[in-house]
Motif scaffolding. Structure first.
Motif, short mmCIF file in Angstrom:
data_model
loop_
_atom_site.label_atom_id
_atom_site.label_comp_id
_atom_site.label_asym_id
_atom_site.label_seq_id
_atom_site.Cartn_x
_atom_site.Cartn_y
_atom_site.Cartn_z
N ALA A 1 31.72 34.16 40.05
CA ALA A 1 31.69 34.12 41.52
C ALA A 1 32.08 35.51 41.99
O ALA A 1 33.20 35.95 41.78
CB ALA A 1 32.67 33.07 42.06
N GLY A 2 31.14 36.22 42.56
CA GLY A 2 31.39 37.62 42.94
C GLY A 2 30.50 38.53 42.13
O GLY A 2 29.38 38.12 41.81
N PRO A 3 30.98 39.68 41.70
CA PRO A 3 32.29 40.25 42.03
C PRO A 3 32.38 40.74 43.49
O PRO A 3 31.38 41.20 44.02
CB PRO A 3 32.42 41.43 41.08
N PHE A 4 33.58 40.59 44.05
CA PHE A 4 33.82 41.02 45.44
C PHE A 4 34.67 42.29 45.45
O PHE A 4 35.69 42.36 44.78
CB PHE A 4 34.55 39.91 46.22
N PRO A 5 34.23 43.27 46.26
CA PRO A 5 34.98 44.54 46.30
C PRO A 5 36.18 44.52 47.23
O PRO A 5 37.01 45.44 47.21
CB PRO A 5 33.94 45.56 46.76
N THR A 6 36.31 43.50 48.10
CA THR A 6 37.49 43.43 48.99
C THR A 6 38.04 42.01 48.99
O THR A 6 37.31 41.06 48.66
CB THR A 6 37.15 43.80 50.45
N VAL A 7 39.29 41.86 49.40
CA VAL A 7 39.94 40.55 49.47
C VAL A 7 39.22 39.69 50.51
O VAL A 7 38.96 38.50 50.29
CB VAL A 7 41.43 40.71 49.82
N ASP A 8 38.88 40.30 51.65
CA ASP A 8 38.23 39.55 52.73
C ASP A 8 36.94 38.88 52.28
O ASP A 8 36.73 37.69 52.55
CB ASP A 8 37.90 40.51 53.89
N GLU A 9 36.12 39.66 51.57
CA GLU A 9 34.82 39.13 51.15
C GLU A 9 34.98 38.02 50.13
O GLU A 9 34.08 37.20 49.95
CB GLU A 9 33.96 40.27 50.59
#
Lengths: 485, 123
Positions: free
Chosen positions: B34-42
């Protein structure tokens, strides 16, 4: 009346000359000597009178005695006059009265004498007076000498005072030049921590805002109570104290460095002399540096991770053996680990033991007690930390795969220290010795591992290294000047 | 069969090449990503969704990941923290014992840490 007169004048008696048969030589002797004695006796009272008039300092007792002597001698003179008179006139009654009078005066004078004699004895003789005078003169001379010496001392003293005052003024001027407009306050407080003297107050305060008050009156309760506790400790222990404190202001937090020294105040009471320096700028600078350093560490670690990922991604889909990826990853990790030892000391240096342990953590955990580290505390430079880290990683990795730590019995001894090299300069000496491992077969190792140990690390550290394949275990020694380590 | 087989792992990592490396590694472990997400918000939406665990970089674009980690832990999900050494000082005591990998890490390091996290959760 006629009877008394006849009695006084001796009517019916023969004159005294008759008894002497009027012999001319006897008459002449009596008249002559009585006359001379009488004249002398009358002259003496005049002498006494003259003396008493001149000596006005005589006291009443002496004066009385002088009068009595005058009266006594005068009366004696009269008796001799009567001796002459009675040669021709038989006034024996008058002579008797005068003699009785003379006897009375003589008796009184003689009686008065004992009471006054002791005083007369005490009267100093001229010689004693002369001696006393000489002593007084000598004393006066000595006093004059002393006065001259005192004057010399006074002049010397006032010169000294003038010099010291000049020195003090100079010190004061230097002190004021140093502190005026600086961010340093100097002040004194008494035992109840009331300000008694302030120079160059900070935080926009004036001297008059502080004198007669204490911390609790001029700053918030929190730093005030902390500061006062430190000052009371200084007073109680009689020892210098140092602390930092902060004050919240609308413009932001101000930081101060405070030095407290127990002292005796100008009025003799005990108190503290303090120096307080505004270190807000320093604190901000320090905090800023810490942020930058943290960011630098974060970024450099991320960069290594990115390098690793890129190598990994590049290798994927190409015909690259897995062992290549593993070796590259391990070496990148070795670099990163050496880096950690530097972060621990803010990039100034690294503890050699930390560097070695960081590389061997894996084997230290897997084979407890089989790796022995022995060496003094040595700080090495950031560059050296990376190279020593890389070398120890290679040795550790080989030992676990093929060497002493691959079997069950082998062990590794790692030692280090500082000793003079061939030219006498202090050098770092590091040795790695494997024992009781499987039989060592020289060569056949991966080329870059040997290159790291035999060429890269010694060259980078301007030293020498030796890798030997003893039958019971690998040995590696490194000697490098401490200036390059 | 590995405990990781078939698990969906949330990945929060701001360095793209590193994130890609994690993706590849997770694929090798048999996981979904799941992701990867570069920020906590996203990452928030995915974090609230159906996931089995998470790999979280401690410091993403200057933001600390702990509030999100706290949220996941409250759901009982296993977490692996990724950090450079420099972030060790900012890890709260509550996460001091969490499985952690230090950058740069190998695929093997990541697998060990992830397995440890799942075993802890199971225990």
């Amino acid at each position: 009346m006629g009877g008394l007169f006849n009695w006084l004048l001796g009517a019916g008696f023969a004159p005294h000359g008759f008894c002497l048969l009027w012999r001319p030589e006897l008459m002449a002797a009596h008249v002559g000597s009585d006359a001379v004695i009488a004249l002398a006796y009358f002259a003496i009272p005049f002498g006494i009178y003259w003396f008493v008039r001149r000596r006005t300092d005589l006291d009443a007792a002496h004066r009385r005695l002088a009068v009595m002597f005058a009266a006594f001698i005068g009366a004696c003179g009269l008796t001799h006059v009567m001796g002459i008179v009675t040669l021709w006139e038989p006034a024996y009654g008058l002579q008797a009265i005068i003699k009785v009078w003379t006897a009375a005066v003589s008796l009184l004078t003689a009686l008065a004498l004992p009471s006054i004699l002791p005083q007369l004895v005490k009267l100093p003789s001229p010689r004693a007076l002369q001696e006393a005078n000489a002593r007084l003169q000598a004393e006066i001379k000595a006093h004059r000498h002393t006065l001259r010496e005192l004057e010399v001392a006074r002049v010397g003293l006032s010169q000294k005072v003038a010099e010291q005052t000049r020195d003090l003024n100079l010190e004061k001027a230097r002190f004021e030049t140093a502190l005026d407009g600086s961010n340093i306050t100097v002040f004194e407080q008494d035992e109840s921590l009331v300000y008694t003297w302030v120079f160059n107050p900070l935080m926009g305060l004036g001297v008059e805002d502080m004198l007669g008050r204490s911390e609790v009156d001029i700053m918030p309760a929190e730093p005030a109570s902390h500061i006062q506790a430190v000052k009371r400790e200084a007073l109680a222990a009689g020892l210098r104290q140092r602390t930092e404190f902060s004050v919240e202001r609308p413009s932001g937090t101000l930081w101060f460095d405070l030095k407290v020294e127990p002292t005796t105040l100008r009025d003799g009471r005990r108190g503290v002399r303090c120096v307080s320096a505004d270190i807000t700028a320093q604190k901000a600078h320090q905090a800023h540096l810490e942020v930058i350093l943290r960011e630098l560490n974060h970024r450099s670690k991320n960069l290594l991770a990115m390098v690793q990922s890129i190598v990994h991604q590049t290798a994927r889909g190409m015909d690259v053996p897995t062992s290549f990826m593993t070796r590259v990853s391990e070496r990148l990790r070795a670099l990163a680990q050496a880096h950690d030892a530097l972060v621990a000391r803010n990039w100034e240096a690294a503890d050699l033991r930390d560097v070695i342990e960081g590389q061997l953590r894996h084997v230290l955990d897997l084979a407890p007690g089989r790796v022995v580290l022995c060496g003094e505390h040595i700080e090495i430079a950031p560059d050296a930390a990376h190279y020593v880290g890389l070398a120890v990683h290679e040795l550790g990795s080989n030992a676990s795969k093929y060497g002493a730590l691959s079997g069950a019995a082998g062990r590794v001894e790692i030692g280090w220290g500082v000793a003079p090299d061939a030219s006498g300069h202090p050098a770092l000496k590091l040795s790695w010795r494997e024992r009781d491992g499987p039989k060592v077969v020289a060569g056949g190792r991966e080329g870059f591992g040997r290159t790291i140990l035999e060429k890269l690390v010694p060259k980078a550290m301007r030293g020498r290294s030796q890798l030997t394949f003893a039958p019971d275990g690998v040995a590696w020694t490194l000697e490098a000047p401490l200036s390059a380590a | 069969m590995s405990v990781l087989q078939g698990k969906t792992i949330l990945v929060v990592e701001d360095e793209l090449p590193v994130a890609m490396g994690i993706e590849d590694a997770l694929a090798d472990f048999g996981c979904r990503v799941a992701g990867p997400f570069p920020t906590v918000d996203e990452a928030r939406t995915a974090a609230a969704g159906t996931i089995d665990g998470a790999i979280l970089d401690v410091n993403v674009r200057g933001e600390l990941v702990f509030p999100l980690a706290e949220q996941l832990r409250a759901r009982g999900l296993p977490i692996v923290l990724c950090s450079g050494y420099a972030e060790i000082g900012v890890i709260p005591d509550t996460f001091a014992g969490a499985p952690r990998v230090s950058k740069p890490y190998t695929d093997a390091d990541l697998r060990n840490a992830l397995e440890a996290a799942f075993q802890r959760q199971a225990a």
